[in-house]
Design an enzyme around this catalytic site. Structure first.
Site, PDB file in Angstrom:
ATOM      1  N   GLU A 172      50.469  48.853  39.344  1.00 42.04           N
ATOM      2  CA  GLU A 172      51.125  48.101  40.406  1.00 42.04           C
ATOM      3  C   GLU A 172      52.566  48.555  40.616  1.00 42.04           C
ATOM      4  O   GLU A 172      53.072  48.574  41.738  1.00 42.04           O
ATOM      5  CB  GLU A 172      51.073  46.594  40.106  1.00 42.04           C
ATOM      6  CG  GLU A 172      51.568  45.756  41.260  1.00 42.04           C
ATOM      7  CD  GLU A 172      51.161  44.293  41.179  1.00 42.04           C
ATOM      8  OE1 GLU A 172      51.622  43.518  42.042  1.00 42.04           O
ATOM      9  OE2 GLU A 172      50.391  43.926  40.257  1.00 42.04           O
ATOM     10  N   GLU A 206      52.351  51.624  42.649  1.00 41.59           N
ATOM     11  CA  GLU A 206      51.947  51.237  44.002  1.00 41.59           C
ATOM     12  C   GLU A 206      53.141  50.675  44.768  1.00 41.59           C
ATOM     13  O   GLU A 206      53.354  51.006  45.952  1.00 41.59           O
ATOM     14  CB  GLU A 206      50.829  50.190  43.918  1.00 41.59           C
ATOM     15  CG  GLU A 206      50.255  49.774  45.269  1.00 41.59           C
ATOM     16  CD  GLU A 206      49.183  48.704  45.121  1.00 41.59           C
ATOM     17  OE1 GLU A 206      48.129  48.834  45.771  1.00 41.59           O
ATOM     18  OE2 GLU A 206      49.408  47.732  44.360  1.00 41.59           O
ATOM     19  N   CYS A 216      47.314  39.244  40.417  1.00 48.58           N
ATOM     20  CA  CYS A 216      46.764  38.943  39.093  1.00 48.58           C
ATOM     21  C   CYS A 216      46.038  37.605  39.010  1.00 48.58           C
ATOM     22  O   CYS A 216      45.273  37.375  38.082  1.00 48.58           O
ATOM     23  CB  CYS A 216      47.874  38.971  38.044  1.00 48.58           C
ATOM     24  SG  CYS A 216      48.606  40.603  37.839  1.00 48.58           S
ATOM     25  N   SER A 263      48.668  43.536  46.535  1.00 42.61           N
ATOM     26  CA  SER A 263      48.400  44.712  45.701  1.00 42.61           C
ATOM     27  C   SER A 263      46.906  44.925  45.559  1.00 42.61           C
ATOM     28  O   SER A 263      46.141  43.972  45.396  1.00 42.61           O
ATOM     29  CB  SER A 263      49.022  44.515  44.318  1.00 42.61           C
ATOM     30  OG  SER A 263      48.588  45.522  43.422  1.00 42.61           O
ATOM     31  N   LYS A 283      38.579  32.550  36.847  1.00 42.24           N
ATOM     32  CA  LYS A 283      38.050  33.809  36.311  1.00 42.24           C
ATOM     33  C   LYS A 283      36.517  33.810  36.335  1.00 42.24           C
ATOM     34  O   LYS A 283      35.891  34.865  36.433  1.00 42.24           O
ATOM     35  CB  LYS A 283      38.548  34.037  34.881  1.00 42.24           C
ATOM     36  CG  LYS A 283      40.042  34.300  34.768  1.00 42.24           C
ATOM     37  CD  LYS A 283      40.445  35.570  35.476  1.00 42.24           C
ATOM     38  CE  LYS A 283      41.942  35.846  35.314  1.00 42.24           C
ATOM     39  NZ  LYS A 283      42.383  37.014  36.104  1.00 42.24           N
ATOM     40  N   GLU A 335      35.950  34.959  39.735  1.00 43.22           N
ATOM     41  CA  GLU A 335      36.372  36.353  39.930  1.00 43.22           C
ATOM     42  C   GLU A 335      35.349  37.348  39.403  1.00 43.22           C
ATOM     43  O   GLU A 335      35.056  38.358  40.041  1.00 43.22           O
ATOM     44  CB  GLU A 335      37.724  36.588  39.252  1.00 43.22           C
ATOM     45  CG  GLU A 335      38.281  37.990  39.460  1.00 43.22           C
ATOM     46  CD  GLU A 335      39.550  38.238  38.684  1.00 43.22           C
ATOM     47  OE1 GLU A 335      40.414  38.966  39.184  1.00 43.22           O
ATOM     48  OE2 GLU A 335      39.676  37.711  37.551  1.00 43.22           O
ATOM     49  N   GLU A 388      32.939  42.902  44.309  1.00 47.61           N
ATOM     50  CA  GLU A 388      33.824  44.065  44.151  1.00 47.61           C
ATOM     51  C   GLU A 388      34.033  44.448  42.681  1.00 47.61           C
ATOM     52  O   GLU A 388      34.497  45.562  42.396  1.00 47.61           O
ATOM     53  CB  GLU A 388      35.203  43.772  44.768  1.00 47.61           C
ATOM     54  CG  GLU A 388      35.176  43.352  46.223  1.00 47.61           C
ATOM     55  CD  GLU A 388      35.127  41.847  46.404  1.00 47.61           C
ATOM     56  OE1 GLU A 388      35.444  41.387  47.512  1.00 47.61           O
ATOM     57  OE2 GLU A 388      34.765  41.139  45.435  1.00 47.61           O
ATOM     58  N   CYS A 432      49.627  30.952  34.068  1.00 47.72           N
ATOM     59  CA  CYS A 432      48.433  30.835  33.222  1.00 47.72           C
ATOM     60  C   CYS A 432      48.583  29.794  32.116  1.00 47.72           C
ATOM     61  O   CYS A 432      47.595  29.233  31.655  1.00 47.72           O
ATOM     62  CB  CYS A 432      48.098  32.193  32.614  1.00 47.72           C
ATOM     63  SG  CYS A 432      47.728  33.457  33.850  1.00 47.72           S
TER      64      CYS A 432
END
Length: 608
Positions: free
Chosen positions: A291, A294, A311, A331, A370, A373, A378, A515
């Protein structure tokens, strides 16, 4: 607290009242329930969360006020000069017991097999008031469970209509998933039209589960999947542990809030039978390398800005639903959780000669999102599903208890290598502001050849303020960075950007506090002193920053195992292989239900 705060406090008007013959002097506007705490009196409640849910719906907190004909809800009644309050009169106790008995008469009697057994506020309140029988009998309203979502499950029959989920989802997260529907005996809290969470713009953050006093909302239980993998002799089962778990799992076993129990955590996972115990902090370092490069590419190309962090899966889903126009700015780097899975089934599999088809990757995450996710289409760039199973901190605690492991007396053990070596920059990902700070440490040094003068930025980057910003001098000029945590704060920030405010790099975490306040963390109920305060999150964050200072490497690009990963496998940041395995894309989604109401069978109440 600075001098300005002290000055404000000195100028604050106060009132004096009497509560159970004790005098209390508190700021004007304080509620009775808060004033009572000043003199050591705990008034019970099932709906109250300070600053979040102050609605007086449960009526358990009622008190008797001199001069008032009726009992008053102490969580919404403001104090006044000379007020005289009684919190434990015969009339008050009878009212509280009756309210609880009515709630229990409508509640499923399945405590022994309930998800929240031994950590249920309704159960604890019944015990506190010594309720040994329920005198009210009759019809009971039951609802079908909502288990379509892979991340958050609802058991509406256990809902006590406290509206905490409504408040946290609307006021804090501003996803507006829940509302009160129907009236009277059939009233219930649910998504619009009684739909499933899977059919509305739920961001799967799990904050509703964190504040629910019962098991009306919780994460689906994936512990049987973990046991099945561990007991399969043909499976090589590896586990990754998110940064914040090491400062929260101890709370499940009697340790103080924020206690760092990294070594015991690793030991417990080995005793559960995992073949390798790795650290997600390693791939947090990889995330920063990718990142960071990037962002530097964007900086040299002049945009597009702002560069938005990627994230937090809850934040990503929020952006997809509510701000799809910003997706081109997000990102493309996957979260550390997903990067780990991709590298485990490629890099680790190659180095160890293990067939990735026989590898199971388990994630221990602070986050219910999560679970969503890992099921995104993807997340399979390795040729396999990147991560197979995600469990929350609470689910890990359940596994440890099931195995009979004495967590408190475990020895200190180290993560396995190479995916267990991490820098301090990777560790602080667990707190709001940690991603920006970690990125700046690397970006600044790559561009200037000097270390980021961290002390001058710490105050701007750390802490629990919902919105923070800073400016950093780079060779290309000043870059403006911003930090928001909780999607309500994210909304405020994105609206500022839409109105013309300019930032180069923006970190957004879906959960309040980042988190450390994730939807899968240990539930700190009101009776354990949470009260809606952010204080416990700060305790966890402080522990992460202290633990970070003890690590030999404090910048992601200094991690020797990350350097080896690039030398041996990825070749260089943003390489073709890195793009294939570590980067992703996003999907614009509607903020409105996508189910045709003419064919959707709305789940309604059943009277039993």
């Amino acid at each position: 607290m600075d001098d300005r705060d002290n000055k404000d406090n000195k100028n604050e008007k106060t009132v004096t009242l009497t509560i159970d013959d004790k005098q209390a002097t508190v700021p004007q506007g304080t509620t009775i329930i808060e004033a009572a705490k000043q003199v050591g009196i705990d008034i019970p409640s099932l709906c109250y969360l300070k600053g979040v849910n102050e609605v007086g719906t449960c009526r358990v907190c009622v008190v008797e006020i001199e001069g008032s004909r009726v009992l008053q809800a102490s969580c919404v009644y403001p104090v006044s000069e000379g007020l005289v309050v009684r919190t434990n009169t015969k009339r008050v106790l009878k009212a509280r017991r009756t309210v609880l008995q009515l709630l229990l008469s409508e509640h499923p009697q399945d405590c022994l097999t309930c998800y929240r057994n031994m950590n249920c506020e309704l159960q604890a309140m019944a015990h506190r008031f010594n309720l040994l029988e329920i005198p009210f009998h009759g019809e009971r309203t039951t609802y079908p469970n909502d288990d379509k979502s892979v991340a958050v499950m609802r058991e509406p029959s256990k809902c006590i209509r406290c509206r905490r989920c409504v408040s946290v989802c609307s006021a804090i997260q501003q996803a507006f998933v829940y509302s009160a529907t129907h009236r009277g005996f059939e009233s219930i809290i649910s998504p619009a039209f009684g739909m499933s969470l899977d059919d509305v713009a739920c961001i799967t953050c799990g904050q509703c589960a964190n504040v629910c006093p019962t098991a009306a909302i919780h994460e689906p239980d994936n512990t049987p999947d973990v046991w099945a993998a561990l007991n399969d002799p043909d499976k090589h089962v590896v586990v990754q542990v998110a940064p914040s778990i090491r400062v929260s799992i101890g709370e499940e076993f009697g340790f103080p809030i924020g206690a760092v129990v990294t070594g015991k955590l690793v030991a417990a996972l080995r005793r559960l039978g995992f073949d390798k115990v790795f650290d997600t902090d390693f791939t947090a370092d990889v995330t920063i390398i990718e990142e960071g490069h990037e962002f530097l590419q964007k900086l040299k190309a002049g945009g597009p800005f702002p560069h938005l962090s990627s994230c937090s899966p809850g934040w990503i889903k929020f952006c997809e639903h509510f701000y799809p126009e910003f997706l081109d700015c997000v990102s493309t780097v996957k979260s550390p959780h997903s990067i780990f899975g991709a590298l485990a089934k490629t890099y680790h599999a190659e180095k160890t000669g293990i067939d990735p088809a026989k590898m199971t990757v388990v994630s221990v995450m602070p986050c219910t999102a999560k679970k969503y996710e890992l099921n995104r289409p993807e997340m399979n760039d390795s040729g396999f599903k990147d991560v197979d199973i995600a469990i929350t901190t609470r689910e890990l605690a359940r596994l440890i208890r099931q195995a009979g492991i004495d967590f408190a007396n475990l020895p200190e053990e180290e993560f396995d290598t190479p995916l267990g070596i991490a820098s301090g920059a990777g560790l602080i990902f667990g707190a709001t502001g940690g991603v920006i700070e970690a990125a700046l440490r690397t970006i600044y040094e790559l561009e200037t050849g000097k270390e980021l003068p961290l002390p001058q930025y710490v105050q701007s980057l750390r802490g629990m303020d919902g919105f923070k910003q800073a400016e950093v001098e780079m060779p290309q000029g000043k870059i403006r960075v911003a930090i928001a945590h909780g999607t309500g704060n994210a909304k405020m920030l994105l609206e500022k950007i839409k109105a013309g405010e300019h930032y180069h790099f923006v970190e957004i975490m879906g959960c309040p506090g980042g988190c450390i306040g994730g939807g899968g963390q240990p539930i700190l109920s009101y009776r354990r002193g949470w009260e809606g305060s952010m204080d416990y999150r700060m305790d966890r964050a402080d522990s992460l920053y202290k633990a970070e200072q003890e690590l030999p490497y404090r910048k992601s690009h200094e991690n020797p195992e990350v350097k080896k990963l690039y030398d041996e496998f990825l070749l260089h940041p943003l390489s073709e292989k890195a793009h294939k395995l570590l980067h992703t894309s996003y999907t614009p989604r509607s903020r409105y239900p996508q189910v045709d109401p003419q064919v959707y069978e709305l789940p309604g109440p059943a009277i039993t």
